[in-house]
Design an enzyme around this catalytic site. Sequence first.
Site, short mmCIF file in Angstrom:
data_model
loop_
_atom_site.label_atom_id
_atom_site.label_comp_id
_atom_site.label_asym_id
_atom_site.label_seq_id
_atom_site.Cartn_x
_atom_site.Cartn_y
_atom_site.Cartn_z
N PRO A 155 25.24 38.83 -29.20
CA PRO A 155 24.74 38.40 -28.62
C PRO A 155 24.39 39.77 -26.91
O PRO A 155 24.65 39.68 -26.68
CB PRO A 155 25.99 37.03 -27.06
CG PRO A 155 27.07 37.85 -27.74
CD PRO A 155 27.24 38.93 -29.05
N ASP B 9 25.64 43.87 -25.69
CA ASP B 9 26.50 43.03 -26.17
C ASP B 9 27.63 42.89 -25.27
O ASP B 9 27.86 43.27 -24.31
CB ASP B 9 26.93 43.84 -26.83
CG ASP B 9 28.04 42.93 -28.03
OD1 ASP B 9 28.64 41.96 -27.76
OD2 ASP B 9 28.47 43.45 -29.29
N HIS B 10 26.94 41.17 -24.39
CA HIS B 10 27.42 40.79 -23.94
C HIS B 10 29.07 40.19 -23.96
O HIS B 10 29.87 39.97 -22.93
CB HIS B 10 27.12 39.56 -23.39
CG HIS B 10 26.95 38.85 -21.85
ND1 HIS B 10 26.96 39.44 -21.13
CD2 HIS B 10 26.43 37.76 -21.15
CE1 HIS B 10 27.01 39.15 -19.86
NE2 HIS B 10 26.93 38.03 -20.04
N ARG B 11 29.29 40.67 -25.58
CA ARG B 11 30.93 40.22 -25.61
C ARG B 11 31.27 41.70 -24.48
O ARG B 11 32.94 42.01 -24.26
CB ARG B 11 31.34 40.34 -26.94
CG ARG B 11 30.44 39.30 -27.74
CD ARG B 11 31.05 39.24 -29.30
NE ARG B 11 30.40 40.45 -29.62
CZ ARG B 11 30.83 41.64 -30.90
NH1 ARG B 11 31.39 40.65 -31.78
NH2 ARG B 11 30.36 42.20 -31.36
#
Length: 454
Positions: free
Chosen positions: A247, A423-425
Amino acid sequence: MASKEIFVPDLGDFKDVAVIEVLVKPGDSVQVDAPLLTLETEKATMDVPSTDAGVIEKVHVAKGTKVSSGTLIATLQLAAGAAAPASSVPATATPSAPKPAPPATPVAPAASAKPAEPATPAVPTATVVPAASAAASAVPGVTEQGFARAHAGPSVRRFARELGVDLGRVRGTGQKGRVTDADVKAFVKSLMVPGAGPAVAGGAGGGALPKVNVPDFAQFGPIDIKPLGRVQRISGARLHASWVNLPHVTQFDEADVTELEETRRALKAKADSAGIKLTTLAFIVRACVKALQQFPLFNSSIDASGENLVYKKYIHIGFAADTPNGLLVPVIRDADRKDIYEIARALGELSARARSGKLAGAEMQGGSFTISSLGGIGGTAFTPIINAPEVAILGVSRASMKAVYRDDAFVPRMILPLSLSYDHRVIDGANGARFTSYLAKILGDAPGLTEAVP
Ligand code: CAO
């Protein structure tokens, strides 16, 4: 140390196939499955992978020559610990129409490209697509280490490469846990069931993506068809994997580089005389090193289980280089131990080798953070795709003079646009903004960037 001779595997019906690229030279270290040669028939190109890990002692073929099944390619000094097998032609059966096998070396950010596939009929996008192509978009990216360690024969390895399957993730049901063709197929099938994807670092989550409907363009007017280049084919698959699995969020910011640019101009002549091209990018790499030291999360990766973060104690910075063959990402190793002159020298040497096609595979591996600089070309902002399994990439656009309101007046300042995709994780928005603010601050501190590295 034991040596082993490596031969061209069974090429089926093909004889006298042209060698269009020799990818290794004496002294190169190679892993199992690392590509040694690229061959081209009238139908396709294919890479010939190494059957063992070790150091190349001698290369027996040259670019432009012709080879057939059993031609001696190279003599390999086997890696320590490897058994010394008898020298023989691998009994690998190659499909009669060879398909391109992606090499073990990463290539990264390129303009969006998709793997070459036959044109699909003009049908609605909900149409069922062939298993292999649908799976390719659902399969998590290959982790080279896991792939190299997997217990599987050459033909299964090749099959897995063709499907983009990471062998390290496939449970082997053969003798002593050996991975078979059927295991690879079962793994791909498991990904095709919506919601049944394994919990993996890439996090595909299962389920095929809807397919783009490609019409026959010739019905609309004259066209030319040219095959995608080798680098495009490889990087396209990798970019796609990153795009669908990670994401992405892109944080934009600006850095005031007025003093930095003055400092660079003042140091440039001296650097030139030492044969070093001191470009803005060298300062940006140094600034990124400092920001990564401050925010180690941006130098991390999610591990293969998908449950841990790996914090790397090294800082190897990759940078996108525009080459005649497409986009490559050479890596400046231990960038944290280099001052701006050493960084500038590495930038110059690696990009020259990338442009002349002489970059060794190892020089594109191990990056922990990537910079994509379009500043020498133009633009005000863009959204770079993360070079997975890294978790962030910095895009740099062209610096320009702007009127900045400061101390009750507009003053001309040199402003550098920054675009950080993360990476939004792993990274939340607040940390993304903290990183770019800190980076902008560091880029405003020219003396801090030019001081010797402790
Ligand atoms: N703003 C203004 N000027 C910039 C700049 C920026 N952000 N970045 C570089 N420049 C300047 C340099 O300082 C240099 O100026 P001088 O001639 O005064 O020294 C000039 O532009 C040319 O620089 P360069 O491009 O030759 O060198 P570099 O170190 O900046 O970049 C490299 C090297 C390999 C990154 C570059 O040549 C390249 O290939 N860029 C394209 C990368 C790319 O395509 N990324 C997209 C990937 S996603 O699809």
